[in-house]
Design a protein around this motif. Sequence first.
Motif, PDB file in Angstrom:
ATOM      1  N   TYR A   1       0.836  -1.200   0.000  1.00 28.66           N
ATOM      2  CA  TYR A   1       0.000   0.000   0.000  1.00 28.66           C
ATOM      3  C   TYR A   1       0.877   1.260   0.000  1.00 28.66           C
ATOM      4  CZ  TYR A   1      -2.735   3.843   1.848  1.00 28.66           C
ATOM      5  OH  TYR A   1      -3.302   5.087   2.033  1.00 28.66           O
TER       6      TYR A   1
ATOM      7  N   ILE B   1       0.913   5.066   0.554  1.00 19.77           N
ATOM      8  CA  ILE B   1       0.098   6.131   1.158  1.00 19.77           C
ATOM      9  C   ILE B   1       0.218   7.446   0.385  1.00 19.77           C
ATOM     10  CG2 ILE B   1       1.804   7.064   2.804  1.00 19.77           C
ATOM     11  CD1 ILE B   1      -0.569   6.956   4.910  1.00 19.77           C
TER      12      ILE B   1
ATOM     13  N   ASP C   1      -2.890   8.735  -1.151  1.00 24.46           N
ATOM     14  CA  ASP C   1      -3.985   9.252  -0.325  1.00 24.46           C
ATOM     15  C   ASP C   1      -3.636  10.504   0.472  1.00 24.46           C
ATOM     16  OD1 ASP C   1      -6.029   7.392  -0.999  1.00 24.46           O
ATOM     17  OD2 ASP C   1      -4.963   5.860   0.158  1.00 24.46           O
TER      18      ASP C   1
ATOM     19  N   ARG D   1      -1.600   3.729  -5.825  1.00 24.66           N
ATOM     20  CA  ARG D   1      -2.008   3.291  -4.481  1.00 24.66           C
ATOM     21  C   ARG D   1      -1.488   1.875  -4.163  1.00 24.66           C
ATOM     22  NH1 ARG D   1      -6.761   4.899  -4.756  1.00 24.66           N
ATOM     23  NH2 ARG D   1      -6.496   6.766  -3.506  1.00 24.66           N
TER      24      ARG D   1
ATOM     25  N   THR E   1       4.509  -2.156   4.566  1.00 23.44           N
ATOM     26  CA  THR E   1       3.043  -2.170   4.715  1.00 23.44           C
ATOM     27  C   THR E   1       2.464  -3.589   4.676  1.00 23.44           C
ATOM     28  OG1 THR E   1       2.632  -1.776   2.348  1.00 23.44           O
ATOM     29  CG2 THR E   1       2.693   0.165   3.793  1.00 23.44           C
TER      30      THR E   1
ATOM     31  N   PHE F   1       0.081   2.606   8.392  1.00 18.94           N
ATOM     32  CA  PHE F   1      -0.386   3.324   7.193  1.00 18.94           C
ATOM     33  C   PHE F   1      -1.680   2.747   6.598  1.00 18.94           C
ATOM     34  CE2 PHE F   1       3.658   5.838   5.654  1.00 18.94           C
ATOM     35  CZ  PHE F   1       3.572   6.615   6.792  1.00 18.94           C
ATOM     36  N   PRO F   2      -1.830   1.413   6.513  1.00 21.47           N
ATOM     37  CA  PRO F   2      -3.096   0.914   5.966  1.00 21.47           C
ATOM     38  C   PRO F   2      -4.314   1.326   6.819  1.00 21.47           C
ATOM     39  CG  PRO F   2      -1.421  -0.791   5.832  1.00 21.47           C
ATOM     40  CD  PRO F   2      -0.837   0.313   6.678  1.00 21.47           C
TER      41      PRO F   2
ATOM     42  N   ALA G   1      -4.891   5.210   6.288  1.00 22.11           N
ATOM     43  CA  ALA G   1      -5.662   5.392   5.055  1.00 22.11           C
ATOM     44  C   ALA G   1      -7.139   5.606   5.389  1.00 22.11           C
ATOM     45  CB  ALA G   1      -5.507   4.172   4.150  1.00 22.11           C
ATOM     46  N   ASP G   2      -7.671   4.839   6.351  1.00 19.56           N
ATOM     47  CA  ASP G   2      -9.079   4.977   6.750  1.00 19.56           C
ATOM     48  C   ASP G   2      -9.336   6.335   7.403  1.00 19.56           C
ATOM     49  OD1 ASP G   2      -9.478   2.428   5.840  1.00 19.56           O
ATOM     50  OD2 ASP G   2      -9.479   1.487   7.831  1.00 19.56           O
TER      51      ASP G   2
ATOM     52  N   THR H   1      -9.187   9.048   4.522  1.00 21.03           N
ATOM     53  CA  THR H   1     -10.327   9.014   3.607  1.00 21.03           C
ATOM     54  C   THR H   1     -11.659   9.199   4.341  1.00 21.03           C
ATOM     55  OG1 THR H   1     -10.345   6.596   3.758  1.00 21.03           O
ATOM     56  CG2 THR H   1      -9.159   7.548   1.891  1.00 21.03           C
TER      57      THR H   1
END
Length: 452
Positions: free
Chosen positions: A18, A20, A23, A62, A239, A274-275, A278-279, A282
């Motif tokens: 992933y 970042i 994003d 991404r 990640t 980081f994953p 991301a939430d 976003t």
Amino acid sequence: MEQVKFLLDENEIPKAWYNIQADLPTPLDPPLNPATKEPIGPEALAPIFPMELIKQEVSQERWIPIPKEVRDVYRLWRPTPLYRARRLEKALKTPAKIYYKWEGVSPPGSHKPNTAVAQAYYNMKEGTQRMTTETGAGQWGSALAFATRLFELKCTVYMVKVSYEQKPYRRILMESWGAECIPSPSKRTDYGKTVLKDDPKCPGSLGIAISEAIEDAAKHEDTKYSLGSVLNHVLLHQTVVGLETKKQFKLAGDYPDVMFGCVGGGSNFSGAVFPFVADKLTGKKPELKVVACEPKACPTLTKGPYMYDFGDAARTTPLFMMHTLGHTFVPPPIHSGGLRYHGDAPLLCKLVKEKVIDAVAYHQNEVFKAALTFAGAEGIVVAPETAHCVKGTIDEALKCKETGEEKVIFFANSGHGHFDLGAYDTYHAKKLVDYEYPAKLVKKALEKVPKV
Ligand SMILES: *Cc1c(COP(=O)(O)O)cnc(C)c1O
């Protein structure tokens, strides 16, 4: 019985890393050429890094596919377990749920081979015969020695001379995987020779070792250099940790409220969180709290200004936009060798600067105390680096005990401390020193940061 380990099958090792960068609300400030103060192009990095890693460094995609050959090696220890620390919860009498992702099961004993294996693979693909790097206490050197061995590349590790002399076990580990380990400063490089001429007894430093490893790679056509943290592509490779963790939280039927990790250059922490960040970026989980833990003796994120600085003491790298204590700052000799870096990964620094991620700093005595509480409950003796986020986790769990909150707390358990038992010995003997924030030294070092 209640479940303690959340395990994934081999075929659930992620198939893409992933990134970042895709994003971020605004793009990263580019690295600059120190002479011209202009952004550097990929061609500047080509003599020391393979093309694929240079592409990954600046990619805005991404998802970046993980080659089959890399996943094949990952299978030796991945997917790693996510644990629910039920015994620690009981010991602390906290209503909080505590989880940790355990990276100490890799052959070198930490998260570091997640990127070492990927880097060795791309170098092998592009015809590199030999890789060079620097190492302090030897965690990174041993990870690269392991990875290069599996892809049949030669490996030269410049190891800080004091560590080479005082901490032989990781050197032996590197040599067992076939790497050549050289005490730095050495007579192999022009830079090493200059240092030795001025000071024949020089104990070495990470900055000197970096300069030697880069010079060695730049001077040999068949040789490339490798860095174990800080750079975007290193965080990207890490990640796999967070992507697996996300699946495992689904199995557990939970999602973290607070996440902790220790930060030296920022790679294991960023890889794990980081994953999830991301939430947050976003808008799916705006309330998620993410906390970077660092030593008070080297408080880069909590005290360092956000500005352009060199990545190394000898000023061989480009200028990076980051929180920094100044590239000439030499941190006090704390036992978490992996956390004694003057800067931090630019991606992580930007997210701290923008208050997406928080940071805290601890003294080493309170950190070792927390590590022993954890060892007493869960059995694992963690690396001194990792102990910093164990401290953060335990403090948060104790806060929950006061408020009655049933928070879900996570920490990234980056590695075991079996080669760092000397530090535990010093703690047991009550001889571990807490260093106050060296404000004067930092002020002096910041004066040497170039003006941009
Ligand atoms: C090297 C190391 C660290 C620090 O490096 P990061 O790039 O910040 O992850 C942390 N924990 C362990 C076990 C390490 O070996």
